[in-house]
Design a protein around this motif. Structure first.
Motif, short mmCIF file in Angstrom:
data_model
loop_
_atom_site.label_atom_id
_atom_site.label_comp_id
_atom_site.label_asym_id
_atom_site.label_seq_id
_atom_site.Cartn_x
_atom_site.Cartn_y
_atom_site.Cartn_z
N PRO A 116 0.55 8.93 12.70
CA PRO A 116 -0.26 8.56 11.49
C PRO A 116 0.63 7.11 10.97
CG PRO A 116 1.11 10.48 10.82
CD PRO A 116 1.27 10.33 12.36
N GLU A 117 0.11 6.34 10.13
CA GLU A 117 0.61 5.39 9.62
C GLU A 117 1.70 5.86 8.35
OE1 GLU A 117 0.75 1.81 10.00
OE2 GLU A 117 -0.01 2.44 11.96
N THR B 272 -5.52 9.28 -3.55
CA THR B 272 -5.17 8.72 -2.06
C THR B 272 -6.28 8.44 -1.49
OG1 THR B 272 -3.09 10.26 -1.99
CG2 THR B 272 -4.13 9.45 0.11
N LEU B 273 -7.43 9.24 -1.57
CA LEU B 273 -8.71 8.85 -1.02
C LEU B 273 -9.40 7.44 -1.46
CD1 LEU B 273 -10.49 12.24 -0.53
CD2 LEU B 273 -9.02 10.99 1.03
N LYS B 274 -9.03 7.17 -2.77
CA LYS B 274 -9.48 5.83 -3.28
C LYS B 274 -8.83 4.70 -2.65
CE LYS B 274 -10.28 3.57 -7.93
NZ LYS B 274 -10.12 3.82 -9.18
N ILE B 275 -7.55 5.13 -2.49
CA ILE B 275 -6.82 3.92 -2.18
C ILE B 275 -7.17 3.58 -0.46
CG2 ILE B 275 -4.43 3.27 -1.13
CD1 ILE B 275 -3.45 4.89 -3.74
N ALA B 276 -7.17 4.82 0.16
CA ALA B 276 -7.73 4.80 1.76
C ALA B 276 -9.05 4.14 1.94
CB ALA B 276 -7.58 6.24 2.24
N ASN B 277 -9.78 4.54 0.93
CA ASN B 277 -11.32 3.88 0.97
C ASN B 277 -11.45 2.44 0.76
OD1 ASN B 277 -14.26 4.14 1.19
ND2 ASN B 277 -14.13 3.80 -0.90
N ARG B 278 -10.63 1.98 -0.23
CA ARG B 278 -10.48 0.49 -0.61
C ARG B 278 -9.97 -0.24 0.39
NH1 ARG B 278 -6.08 0.09 -4.68
NH2 ARG B 278 -4.90 -0.38 -2.84
N GLU B 279 -9.07 0.35 1.23
CA GLU B 279 -8.33 -0.49 2.27
C GLU B 279 -8.85 -0.03 3.54
OE1 GLU B 279 -6.02 -2.64 1.47
OE2 GLU B 279 -6.05 -2.21 -0.67
N ARG B 280 -9.78 0.70 3.78
CA ARG B 280 -10.71 1.22 4.90
C ARG B 280 -9.74 1.75 6.02
NH1 ARG B 280 -15.44 1.29 4.18
NH2 ARG B 280 -16.01 0.62 6.12
N ILE C 54 0.74 -1.23 -0.02
CA ILE C 54 -0.09 0.04 0.13
C ILE C 54 0.76 1.18 -0.06
CG2 ILE C 54 -1.84 1.27 1.27
CD1 ILE C 54 -2.53 -1.48 0.11
N ILE C 55 1.93 1.18 0.82
CA ILE C 55 2.89 2.35 0.86
C ILE C 55 3.34 2.43 -0.57
CG2 ILE C 55 4.97 3.09 1.70
CD1 ILE C 55 4.06 2.05 4.51
N ASP D 136 3.93 5.18 -5.74
CA ASP D 136 3.63 5.13 -7.19
C ASP D 136 2.78 6.35 -7.66
OD1 ASP D 136 5.45 3.03 -7.43
OD2 ASP D 136 4.13 1.34 -7.45
N THR D 137 1.83 6.54 -6.99
CA THR D 137 0.91 7.45 -7.25
C THR D 137 1.27 8.80 -7.09
OG1 THR D 137 -1.12 5.86 -6.72
CG2 THR D 137 -1.55 8.40 -6.84
#
Length: 104
Positions: free
Chosen positions: A39-40, A54-62, A5-6, A11-12
């Motif tokens: 924060p992580e 970023t929000l899309k990744i955060a949402n997907r990973e909860r 995820i990091i 990459d993004t």
């Protein structure tokens, strides 16, 4: 947070705008209240598209997301929650458009 995820965030946004080391994250763990939670990961997007990605990744990973401006507030609003992605908005410092018709 999983290393994959990091890496996806790097990459993004680019590796120079994703902080995952303890030393780098420490500055983002508190605001003017001096309440502190680490924060992580910290991301520094430059565009709305990067914020959205970023929000899309955060949402997907909860993962919880905590936005951060100058962190000068006295109410703890910029203090991350445990396991969160801190989205520092300091590099988004230009007004690109003003919508006079809708006052935005």
């Amino acid at each position: 947070m999983k290393p994959e995820i990091i890496q996806e965030l790097k990459d993004t946004l680019g590796p120079d705008r994703v902080f995952d080391s303890l030393v780098d994250r420490t500055a983002y763990a508190y605001d003017a209240t001096w309440a502190e939670t680490m924060p992580e990961v910290v991301v520094l997007p430059q565009t709305t598209a990067e914020v959205a990605a970023t929000l899309k990744i955060a949402n997907r990973e909860r993962f919880p997301v905590v936005p951060r401006g100058a962190a000068s507030g006295l109410s703890g609003g910029a203090v991350p929650v445990e396991g969160s992605i801190c989205v520092s908005l300091t590099r988004m410092n230009k007004i690109l458009e003003i919508d006079k018709e809708n006052y935005f």
